[in-house]
Design a protein around this motif. Sequence first.
Motif: not given
Length: 194
Positions: A87-106
């Motif tokens: 829903k943030l509309g970023l167009g980025v992967q949540t998993n890459t080779d080096n990082y996993k992107y996550a939201i906590s809360g909200g």
Amino acid sequence: MKTELKAKFLQHILNKKKDDQGFTLIELLVVIIIIGILSAIALPSFLNQANKAKQSEAKTYVGSMNRSQQAYFAEVGEFAGSSEFGKLGLGVQTNTDNYKYAISGGGSTGTGTNATPATTVMNQAIVQKNAVKAYVGGVSLSNIAATSEATTLAALCEGINAKGIPNAATGAEADALTFGSATAPTCKSTYKKL
């Protein structure tokens, strides 16, 4: 004449042997040692630059997540929750080779007319590989005392030291930020504010 021809022939053979000698073993060893020293100096610098490039990805993504959370709150009236990354509309992967992107809360608690939107959200870049720094961003809803207006305040924090892969049970740094009611989120001691 024969003796003179023999002497010139021998002189020619001796001069040719001098030209075909090549490098001595000592000369080769000196060159190899110099190449080794130069590569020992250059390799750590190269690896450091590679890690900075990897970390730049996380810094950019988490900063974009913060800004998107603020825009989403302005449009919808709540922060995007942990299962609402799209829903943030970023167009980025949540998993890459080096990082996993996550939201906590909200998100919001309750349903229907009893739903209460969360006042804070934490955006995380969770380390997937060793030798890179973790990044955490936070956005909070705050009231300006002088005007009683609501606004969103954001912060981006970088881990002071490179992290290893986190424990799967604990996940990211849940305690990386402190949220106040009238101030921007504050980085904890193991993080520095960017």
